[in-house]
Enzyme design. Structure first.
Site, PDB file in Angstrom:
ATOM      1  N   HIS A   1       5.419  11.927  15.201  1.00 35.97           N
ATOM      2  CA  HIS A   1       5.161  13.173  14.461  1.00 35.97           C
ATOM      3  C   HIS A   1       5.102  14.406  15.374  1.00 35.97           C
ATOM      4  CE1 HIS A   1       4.491  10.461  11.287  1.00 35.97           C
ATOM      5  NE2 HIS A   1       3.216  10.208  11.493  1.00 35.97           N
TER       6      HIS A   1
ATOM      7  N   ASP B   1       0.816  -1.213   0.000  1.00 36.31           N
ATOM      8  CA  ASP B   1       0.000   0.000   0.000  1.00 36.31           C
ATOM      9  C   ASP B   1       0.857   1.274   0.000  1.00 36.31           C
ATOM     10  OD1 ASP B   1      -2.670   1.363   0.611  1.00 36.31           O
ATOM     11  OD2 ASP B   1      -1.443   2.016   2.297  1.00 36.31           O
TER      12      ASP B   1
ATOM     13  N   LYS C   1      -8.540  11.330  15.788  1.00 30.91           N
ATOM     14  CA  LYS C   1      -9.266  10.941  14.570  1.00 30.91           C
ATOM     15  C   LYS C   1     -10.730  11.326  14.727  1.00 30.91           C
ATOM     16  CE  LYS C   1      -6.204   7.392  12.956  1.00 30.91           C
ATOM     17  NZ  LYS C   1      -5.778   8.179  11.801  1.00 30.91           N
TER      18      LYS C   1
ATOM     19  N   HIS D   1       7.662  11.053   8.014  1.00 37.54           N
ATOM     20  CA  HIS D   1       7.385  11.855   6.820  1.00 37.54           C
ATOM     21  C   HIS D   1       6.998  13.299   7.162  1.00 37.54           C
ATOM     22  CE1 HIS D   1       3.225  10.408   7.499  1.00 37.54           C
ATOM     23  NE2 HIS D   1       2.903  11.608   7.077  1.00 37.54           N
TER      24      HIS D   1
HETATM   25  P1  NAP Z   1       1.233  -3.751   3.020  1.00 38.50           P
HETATM   26  O1  NAP Z   1       0.285  -3.092   2.104  1.00 38.50           O
HETATM   27  O2  NAP Z   1       0.772  -4.886   3.861  1.00 38.50           O
HETATM   28  O3  NAP Z   1       2.466  -4.248   2.131  1.00 38.50           O
HETATM   29  C1  NAP Z   1       3.491  -5.069   2.648  1.00 38.50           C
HETATM   30  C2  NAP Z   1       4.474  -5.346   1.543  1.00 38.50           C
HETATM   31  O4  NAP Z   1       5.505  -6.191   2.049  1.00 38.50           O
HETATM   32  C3  NAP Z   1       3.873  -6.048   0.331  1.00 38.50           C
HETATM   33  O5  NAP Z   1       4.534  -5.608  -0.828  1.00 38.50           O
HETATM   34  C4  NAP Z   1       4.227  -7.499   0.622  1.00 38.50           C
HETATM   35  O6  NAP Z   1       4.218  -8.191  -0.592  1.00 38.50           O
HETATM   36  C5  NAP Z   1       5.619  -7.332   1.222  1.00 38.50           C
HETATM   37  N1  NAP Z   1       6.027  -8.444   2.077  1.00 38.50           N
HETATM   38  C6  NAP Z   1       5.325  -8.991   3.099  1.00 38.50           C
HETATM   39  N2  NAP Z   1       6.021 -10.008   3.636  1.00 38.50           N
HETATM   40  C7  NAP Z   1       7.174 -10.112   2.926  1.00 38.50           C
HETATM   41  C8  NAP Z   1       8.295 -10.979   2.990  1.00 38.50           C
HETATM   42  N3  NAP Z   1       8.387 -11.961   3.893  1.00 38.50           N
HETATM   43  N4  NAP Z   1       9.313 -10.787   2.114  1.00 38.50           N
HETATM   44  C9  NAP Z   1       9.247  -9.795   1.195  1.00 38.50           C
HETATM   45  N5  NAP Z   1       8.210  -8.958   1.078  1.00 38.50           N
HETATM   46  C10 NAP Z   1       7.180  -9.101   1.942  1.00 38.50           C
HETATM   47  O7  NAP Z   1       1.914  -2.729   4.025  1.00 38.50           O
HETATM   48  P2  NAP Z   1       2.111  -1.150   3.806  1.00 38.50           P
HETATM   49  O8  NAP Z   1       0.873  -0.461   4.235  1.00 38.50           O
HETATM   50  O9  NAP Z   1       2.649  -0.900   2.451  1.00 38.50           O
HETATM   51  O10 NAP Z   1       3.198  -0.824   4.926  1.00 38.50           O
HETATM   52  C11 NAP Z   1       4.567  -1.153   4.772  1.00 38.50           C
HETATM   53  C12 NAP Z   1       5.334  -0.579   5.985  1.00 38.50           C
HETATM   54  O11 NAP Z   1       5.200   0.826   5.989  1.00 38.50           O
HETATM   55  C13 NAP Z   1       4.783  -1.048   7.339  1.00 38.50           C
HETATM   56  O12 NAP Z   1       5.846  -1.116   8.250  1.00 38.50           O
HETATM   57  C14 NAP Z   1       3.852   0.079   7.759  1.00 38.50           C
HETATM   58  O13 NAP Z   1       3.707   0.165   9.152  1.00 38.50           O
HETATM   59  C15 NAP Z   1       4.622   1.261   7.216  1.00 38.50           C
HETATM   60  N6  NAP Z   1       3.770   2.423   6.940  1.00 38.50           N
HETATM   61  C16 NAP Z   1       2.719   2.341   6.080  1.00 38.50           C
HETATM   62  C17 NAP Z   1       1.944   3.440   5.814  1.00 38.50           C
HETATM   63  C18 NAP Z   1       0.786   3.378   4.845  1.00 38.50           C
HETATM   64  O14 NAP Z   1       0.147   4.412   4.637  1.00 38.50           O
HETATM   65  N7  NAP Z   1       0.510   2.264   4.226  1.00 38.50           N
HETATM   66  C19 NAP Z   1       2.234   4.650   6.451  1.00 38.50           C
HETATM   67  C20 NAP Z   1       3.342   4.726   7.304  1.00 38.50           C
HETATM   68  C21 NAP Z   1       4.098   3.604   7.547  1.00 38.50           C
HETATM   69  P3  NAP Z   1       4.065  -9.817  -0.672  1.00 38.50           P
HETATM   70  O15 NAP Z   1       2.881 -10.160   0.164  1.00 38.50           O
HETATM   71  O16 NAP Z   1       3.911 -10.065  -2.130  1.00 38.50           O
HETATM   72  O17 NAP Z   1       5.329 -10.345  -0.132  1.00 38.50           O
END
Ligand code: NAP
Length: 506
Positions: A238, A21, A329, A176
């Site tokens: 933040h 995401d 929120k 960020h």
């Molecule tokens: P997400 O949508 O669940 O995506 C997770 C990603 O990691 C997917 O690409 C997944 O792809 C990959 N992944 C999971 N297990 C893996 C493994 N064992 N090896 C390699 N790749 C793996 O999570 P997200 O929302 O993008 O968040 C990612 C990080 O950013 C988290 O730590 C979250 O707390 C942080 N974050 C997110 C946001 C936000 O707005 N989304 C904001 C601030 C911080 P596969 O399943 O194909 O492996």
């Protein structure tokens, strides 16, 4: 008006979690905008990495759609050229397959950066394999996402794990908020002008309010949020960063460690917070929407979706000046802003009927980034010497005109800083640990007392007790955008679609 774009050095950027995401909503649309602005050199390459078994073209298609959806207006030809720079490798952070493939795609002689856009439980495994398979060396950089731990012990453990494989100078911990234009402007305004700094202390500042209010609910993040709450999700990182920038001493130079040393001193000078000075809240259901407990699917949840607190910084500059922090929120307005409220003039030559007037410097992070300085003037007309407060308003959108569209958003700016090797806007390990060391006792106190958050109406300004926190101190903040006697009154302003999509920060 926007400064000239200087291309960064050629780079290979590997995004672990490239299909997730965050990568689709923020990182890759941001990189596309940097590409479009000419900041990304011809030789720059971006490689997505995740477990999903997909080819290069499928990944390119996925990212094209993501940029179309989240990247704002774009030139389709430029987008085609951008996705042509993308590659993909299937790797499991916990397994040993795919690493040699990934290594084969990396080039010598270019900056090498690895973005860990995956859950923190994978940071250690990734760091170990990057070194073990020889993908990273002492010049490589790693970018890690929040949350950086959920308490001091877990943050320390993460730091230890990362430092087993990388030096502190290679680790870029993202918050960020630090990448926002106005946040950096805060430093420019404070340390680039003679006007404010002499007044920036307890002698002249009555109090400071830092507000990060959201209208959205916990959305799809209920599972994570219910374990974190507003304190861990927003305050520890933040709001703490904003507090540091507003309260820190001038660093000797605008260099990473000079700036971060000064921020760290602020956190270490924070007094422990008495629980009477904190209000926690949880939003309730209304006619059309479920409440917090339904959103997180936990009817007995005691996690806060709102927190307000009064802080004290025990140092020469700030002793006696309260800092009010609040975030939540499902509030009335979406507004992130800092209000620096100066003291009353020592004596009113206009007599009591002129009323009391205070200068307020309001720094808006969103929406409509900019600053307002409230000044007191004579009310125009023949009615004698009556005083009113008017805002001197500097909205960046007005000041920069159409160029405001080209101001990079937080993620894209920070990623370019990684490539440049500039850590100024990233959190150092000791800073994160100090912030947790201050946060932990507050959360532990709630647990020990079995504290239950106060309910508040969705679309309100939070629990009444939070307003009382300020009213007890008889604070008045009148007639300024966003804040009125401690209430949230900011109205969303008209935004272009590009601004809107950028403002929806993760
Ligand atoms: P997400 O949508 O669940 O995506 C997770 C990603 O990691 C997917 O690409 C997944 O792809 C990959 N992944 C999971 N297990 C893996 C493994 N064992 N090896 C390699 N790749 C793996 O999570 P997200 O929302 O993008 O968040 C990612 C990080 O950013 C988290 O730590 C979250 O707390 C942080 N974050 C997110 C946001 C936000 O707005 N989304 C904001 C601030 C911080 P596969 O399943 O194909 O492996």
């Amino acid at each position: 008006m926007v400064s000239r774009v200087i291309p960064v050095d050629p780079f290979d950027l590997v995004i672990f979690g490239g299909t997730g995401d965050l990568a689709r909503r923020k990182i890759l649309p941001g990189l596309f905008r940097r590409f479009n602005s000419g900041q990304m050199p011809e030789e720059a390459r971006i490689i997505g990495a995740a477990r999903s078994d997909m080819g290069r073209e499928a990944f390119q298609d996925m990212i094209r759609k993501a940029v179309e959806e989240f990247g704002g207006p774009h030139d389709p030809e430029a987008l085609t050229e951008f996705v042509g720079r993308l590659d993909y490798v299937a790797v499991d952070a916990m397994g040993d397959g795919g690493w040699e493939d990934l290594k084969g795609k990396l080039r010598a002689g270019v900056v090498r950066a690895f973005y860990f856009s995956v859950g923190p439980s994978l940071f250690g495994a990734l760091a170990e394999r990057l070194r073990g398979f020889g993908l990273a060396d002492d010049d490589s950089r790693v970018v890690v996402e929040k949350p950086f731990g959920h308490d001091l012990a877990s943050a320390r453990a993460l730091n230890v794990t990362l430092r087993e494989h990388f030096h502190e100078e290679q680790i870029y911990r993202i918050d960020h908020y630090l990448g926002k234009e106005t946040v950096q402007n805060l430093m420019a305004v404070r340390f680039g002008n003679m006007l404010f700094e002499p007044l920036w202390n307890a002698q002249y500042v009555d109090h400071i309010q830092i507000t990060v209010a959201e209208t959205v609910d916990v959305g799809g993040r209920g599972g994570y949020y219910d374990k974190a709450g507003a304190m861990r999700d927003m305050v520890q990182n933040h709001l703490m960063q904003l507090l540091c920038l507003i309260a820190m001493e001038p660093p000797a130079r605008f260099e990473p460690d000079s700036v971060r040393d000064e921020k760290l001193k602020v956190i270490r000078a924070l007094d422990p917070v008495d629980y009477h000075q904190i209000v926690r809240g949880q939003y309730e259901a209304d006619d059309s929407q479920p409440g917090y407990r339904a959103h997180v699917d936990n009817q007995r949840s005691t996690t806060e979706s709102f927190v307000a607190m009064k802080l004290a910084i025990s140092n020469w500059r700030w002793a006696g000046t309260p800092f009010y922090l609040r975030t939540g929120k499902k509030l009335r307005a979406r507004a992130s802003e800092i209000a620096v409220v100066f003291k009353d003039a020592p004596h009113s030559i206009f007599g009591p009927e002129a009323g009391t007037h205070r200068n307020v410097l309001t720094i808006r992070l969103q929406p409509n980034e900019g600053m307002t300085l409230g000044v007191t003037i004579k009310e125009p007309g023949p009615g004698g010497m009556r005083l009113i407060d008017v805002p001197l308003d500097m909205s960046f959108a007005d000041a920069l005109g159409p160029d405001a569209e080209d101001v990079p958003d937080a993620y894209e700016r920070l990623i370019m800083d990684v490539i440049r090797g500039n850590q100024t806007l990233f959190m150092r390990g000791d800073e994160v640990e100090a912030a947790w060391a201050w946060t932990d006792p507050i959360i532990e106190g709630w647990t020990a007392r079995g504290d239950v958050p106060k309910p508040y109406d969705a679309g309100s300004s939070g629990p009444e007790d939070a307003l009382m926190l300020m009213h007890k101190d008889e604070l008045k903040v009148a007639r300024y955008p966003g804040l009125r006697a401690g209430r949230l009154t900011g109205r969303p302003m008209a935004r272009t679609p590009a601004q809107a999509s950028r403002e929806e920060e993760a």
